[in-house]
Each structure stands twice: as C-alpha cells, then as structure tokens.
Scaffold this motif. Sequence first.
Motif, PDB file in Angstrom:
ATOM      1  N   ARG A   1       7.422  -7.180 -45.001  1.00  0.00           N
ATOM      2  CA  ARG A   1       7.189  -5.869 -45.587  1.00  0.00           C
ATOM      3  C   ARG A   1       6.539  -4.939 -44.574  1.00  0.00           C
ATOM      4  NH1 ARG A   1       2.848  -3.272 -47.815  1.00  0.00           N
ATOM      5  NH2 ARG A   1       3.400  -1.604 -49.302  1.00  0.00           N
TER       6      ARG A   1
ATOM      7  N   ASN B   1       6.052  -0.315 -43.873  1.00  0.00           N
ATOM      8  CA  ASN B   1       6.353   1.025 -44.372  1.00  0.00           C
ATOM      9  C   ASN B   1       6.949   1.928 -43.299  1.00  0.00           C
ATOM     10  OD1 ASN B   1       4.120   1.344 -42.807  1.00  0.00           O
ATOM     11  ND2 ASN B   1       2.796   2.183 -44.403  1.00  0.00           N
TER      12      ASN B   1
ATOM     13  N   SER C   1      13.832   0.994 -44.927  1.00  0.00           N
ATOM     14  CA  SER C   1      12.444   0.545 -44.832  1.00  0.00           C
ATOM     15  C   SER C   1      12.282  -0.703 -45.690  1.00  0.00           C
ATOM     16  CB  SER C   1      11.481   1.634 -45.301  1.00  0.00           C
ATOM     17  OG  SER C   1      10.152   1.150 -45.364  1.00  0.00           O
TER      18      SER C   1
ATOM     19  N   ASP D   1       9.384  -1.190 -47.415  1.00  0.00           N
ATOM     20  CA  ASP D   1       8.184  -0.876 -48.183  1.00  0.00           C
ATOM     21  C   ASP D   1       8.441  -1.239 -49.653  1.00  0.00           C
ATOM     22  OD1 ASP D   1       5.725  -0.041 -48.914  1.00  0.00           O
ATOM     23  OD2 ASP D   1       5.968   2.061 -48.303  1.00  0.00           O
TER      24      ASP D   1
ATOM     25  N   ARG E   1       7.095  -3.666 -52.936  1.00  0.00           N
ATOM     26  CA  ARG E   1       5.983  -4.447 -53.480  1.00  0.00           C
ATOM     27  C   ARG E   1       6.395  -5.030 -54.828  1.00  0.00           C
ATOM     28  NH1 ARG E   1       1.209  -0.108 -53.049  1.00  0.00           N
ATOM     29  NH2 ARG E   1       2.934   1.149 -53.842  1.00  0.00           N
TER      30      ARG E   1
ATOM     31  N   ASP F   1       7.716   9.243 -47.291  1.00  0.00           N
ATOM     32  CA  ASP F   1       6.935   8.144 -47.882  1.00  0.00           C
ATOM     33  C   ASP F   1       7.677   7.457 -49.029  1.00  0.00           C
ATOM     34  OD1 ASP F   1       4.835   8.417 -46.139  1.00  0.00           O
ATOM     35  OD2 ASP F   1       3.709   9.783 -47.419  1.00  0.00           O
ATOM     36  N   GLN F   2       8.977   7.244 -48.855  1.00  0.00           N
ATOM     37  CA  GLN F   2       9.736   6.539 -49.888  1.00  0.00           C
ATOM     38  C   GLN F   2       9.282   5.081 -49.965  1.00  0.00           C
ATOM     39  OE1 GLN F   2      11.156   8.461 -47.482  1.00  0.00           O
ATOM     40  NE2 GLN F   2      12.902   9.625 -48.280  1.00  0.00           N
ATOM     41  N   GLU F   3       9.120   4.583 -51.187  1.00  0.00           N
ATOM     42  CA  GLU F   3       8.740   3.198 -51.417  1.00  0.00           C
ATOM     43  C   GLU F   3       9.235   2.769 -52.793  1.00  0.00           C
ATOM     44  OE1 GLU F   3       4.524   3.062 -51.151  1.00  0.00           O
ATOM     45  OE2 GLU F   3       4.208   4.052 -53.088  1.00  0.00           O
TER      46      GLU F   3
ATOM     47  N   ASP G   1       8.310   0.025 -55.990  1.00  0.00           N
ATOM     48  CA  ASP G   1       7.445  -0.954 -56.648  1.00  0.00           C
ATOM     49  C   ASP G   1       8.259  -1.664 -57.720  1.00  0.00           C
ATOM     50  OD1 ASP G   1       5.228  -0.234 -55.157  1.00  0.00           O
ATOM     51  OD2 ASP G   1       4.623   1.336 -56.571  1.00  0.00           O
TER      52      ASP G   1
END
Length: 577
Positions: A392, A394, A410, A412, A414, A475-477, A479
């Motif tokens: 993982r 970011n 990416s 990133d 979780r 800041d793409q992520e 969850d």
Amino acid sequence: MNKTVNINLAGIFFHIDEDAYLKLQGYLEAIKRSLANSQGSDEIIADIEARIAELFNERVQNNKQVIRLKEVDEVISIMGQPEDYVVDDEIFEDEPHTNSSQKTHTKKKLFRDADNAYISGVSSGVAHYFGIDAIWVRLAWILLVFGLGTGVLLYILLWILVPEAKTTAEKIMMTGEPVNISNIEKKIKDGFENVSQAAKNVSDSVSQAAKNVDFKKSTNSIKSTSRTFFDSLADAVMLLFKIFSKFIGILLIFIGAVTLIALIISLFSVGVADIIHIPGFENIDILNIGNTPIWLVSLSIFFAVGIPFFFLFYLGLKILINNLKSIGNIAKFTLLGVWIISIICLIVFGIRQASEHAFNESYIKKTALPITAKDTLIVKMVHSHKFNSKRRHNDFKLTHDDHGNKVLYSSDIRVMVKSTTDTIATLSVIKNADGRSFDAAIARAKNIDYHYAFTNGTLLLDSYLTTNAKNKFSDQEVDLVLYLPENTVVYFNSNTKDFIHYRTHDDHLVSSKNTNHFIKILDNNSKCLDCPDWEEDDINIEVSTPEIKIDNNGIKVDSDEIKININSEGINIKSNH
C-alpha cells in the motif's frame, strides 16, 4: 560675492568659483607650457583634464554645487605642480624626484585590459588587480568552466559589468599607480615610443625603488613616533576586516553563481521540456491540478528566486571590485518590477493549486455478499505487476491501460471490518477525492475505477485504483469496509497485511496482526480462533500502564481497570467494572 563660471572639462560641466577658475586655468596653462615640446602632448593634456574632472566629480554632491578654491587646491596636490615635474626622459632615471604628486597613492581599480586581451581583457584586468601573471587567471577560468561549471557565467558577467580601461588615467589606476601628471605623461610616452622590454624593466626598477623609498620613509616615520602603536594596531584590524570582507564577497559570488546556474538548468529542463513535450515529464503534469502552464510556473520561479541571487552575486562583485560598473537604475527597477510580478504570479498559482483541495468528498457504493452468520469468508488482494501494487502507498504514477489511454494508478487502498446486526454481509466501497467545489470533488471520486470479485466464499480485492490522467492527482483513495454479521468467521490472506491498519480503531475489529488467522466477529469485538493465548491477548486486550505513587501516606496504584490504595487503615481495592 564671487562670480561663478560654467566650464566644460573633459565633456563634463561644472560650476566653479571665479577665483578657483583662474587658479585652475593658470595651472592647466603651466602644464601645457611644460609639455609644449613633448611628443603626444595633446593626448597628455586630454587625459590630465579627464583625471581632474574625475576628481572634481568625487568632491561634489550634486550638479549644482560650486567648486571652490579648496577643491582646486586638493586636486592640484594630487596631480602635482608643473614646476616640480621634470620633463622628457628624466622620469626614467633611477633616483625618483621628490614632489607632492608622489605622496599620493591611488587604490587599485578593476578594469578590463583590452591592450592585452584574447577575448575581452577580463583576465588581464584581474591579473593587474591582484598583482599576478595573467596566465594564472586564464588557467583558473579553464578550471571553473570544466570543474564547477560557473566560469562561463562569471566571465560573461565580469565582461558586462567591469568597464574597459580606455583613458590613460584608467590604465594607470588599473596598475595601482598614482594618477598624476608624471605618470600620465610616462604612460603616453610609453605608447608613442613603443618602449622596449629593457626600458620596461628599468621602469619596474624605478617603481620598486619608489616603493623602497616609501618603505624607508614609513620606517623612519615609525621610528620618529609619527605613527603610534595604536595607529598600527588599527591598520592591522582594518587589514583583517578587508580580508574578511573579500572572503564574504567571494562566498556571495559563489552562492549566487551556483544558484543562478541551477535555476537556468531547471528552467531549460522543466519549462522548455513542457513546451516541446519531452517524454518523461508527464508526472509533473499530473500534480498540476490547477492546469497552470508548467513553463509559466518555471519562469516565475526562475525570476522570483534568480533575481535576489543575481543581486547577491552583484553585491559580492561590488565588495571585491571598487569601481564595478553600475547596472543602472533602469535595470534595477525593471528587475524589481519583474520580481514583484513573479511573486504575485506564484501566489496566484499557489492559491489556485490549493483551492483544488478545498473539498474532500466521498462516493459510496454498497454491495451485498452472500455471507451469513456462521459462514467463513476468505479475503485476498489481487496484485498487478503492471501497477506495482504489492504494498500500500499513496503515490500516484502514470501509465497506459490496455487500450492505450493514459491513466493514473495508486495503491492507496485500506480495508476495515465492522460488525453488523444484519443477516447478510455487505461490502462498502468508499471512493474519496479532492476538488475546488463539492461537485468537482464528487465527480473526481466517481471517476475512480476500482474492481473486486466474489467467488466460492472468497472475496478478491484489487490492490490498486486507477483514474483517467485528466483527473490529475487529487488525493484519490479507496476505503473498503466489510460489514459482517455476528458469529461470522473471516480469514485474511497474508497478502492483505499491508492494506489493513496495524491496530483496531473506530470499531475496526481486525488488525494486520490477524492475517493468516481465523477471526470470529462478535458484537463490536472479535476473537481469534487459532491464535496462541499470548498472541490473542496481545490482539484483543489493550493494557494501560498503571500510575504508582509511594509517599508517607502509603502506596497508591491507579489504572483504567483498577485502583489500589494501601495505607495505615488497610488495603482498599476498587474496580472500574
């Protein structure tokens, strides 16, 4: 009340008192008579007038100030009296003549020596200034060019800023000799008669003899206590201060030159590369979420940083070179204006860039999984060699998908686990992104591509996310929240360890320590079914450090779980449960 006269001396206008004018006129007439039969007398007179004009300029505060007898006397004392001057070849005799002009010593000034130049005369001028042979200066340029790379820029700036020694007075000042009648005529005689090397050696001997005479005079002066011990000490302190100031000047020149060269290289490697689209600079563009032209940002940074360091470099030159040519007020104010505009542009670019991260919004998509209470769910991550997603992180990188389109990717990702009272498991995919507005942030979040699959009781999760390169880095992520019914057993494969938090938090019931174990989900809690006792305790129990206090009243132990008080009255134990 005295009259004032306007005179033109070497092309410069002065206001002069009538008495001072008459004395100056008589002085110049006396010089002309003494040089009447000398070769090149016209050029000698012209250079003498130029030197007198220069000395007057040093003594007037503005162009309206009137020159008086005091200033004329000071100039005559520096230039020397015509009656003290011996014409013709007597200036080459071994014994120097004693006159008022020899009492004046001129500080060396840096000029370009065009008479001994290969390119511009910078090396010869520097050699005169430091009293060394020009060959050593030229070798130093070669080392700077092929060594540190600062030689070219430094040479060009010296070429521009250091004036050329054109007049006879300037050529004399370049060698540090007094600029008076004797030396001016001597210099011009050398040029007209093309004095041989032998005559030059004699002249050097005369200069050395003059120095020896001055040294002897200084020695006799010290012996006769005309200079006190404190005067000598002050001179020594001033010498140390001058050496220190020269060192500071060299340091400023070095720092300024290195910074300017680095900025020039950066400007051409980033700004120009953006204009002509050199491959390999796409990663810079994905960070430019405000879509500001890279070449414009590079140019603004170049001027915003480069102009102060140019003046730092110029200050270093001013410290080393007393007569450094000024760049002029027009250039100074122009550079100041460009610097202010560059700073304003960078502030605007920064605000525009920061505004793209003003909102952070989420787009949530929930999917039911065919997992009920007492079922076992196996979770695995699906890695991709193309997207390098084994761990993982970011960071965003640019690549092309199978259709040849530019995409950002990416890892990133979780993964979290929570309990639910529902009878069926649910996977919630939460896509997060930034934007300058709510709608822009939601749009970027929706444009995140993320895939997973469920087959035969196994949940396969991609270890990476992708998005179109046009969305830029915002800041793409992703969850992933697994809502599991109570009494469900979940098993996380070892390749999920890096995507799970190292400890439980916010009702997250599984930590990275639980991978490769069967975990039973309870009501807002979990239990490892195949962990050793010590490992299970380490996973599910958070032990707080008790506070122990020992004093005359007894012993007190205070923790989150229990409180113990031991004193003369006995033992008192209280449990928080």
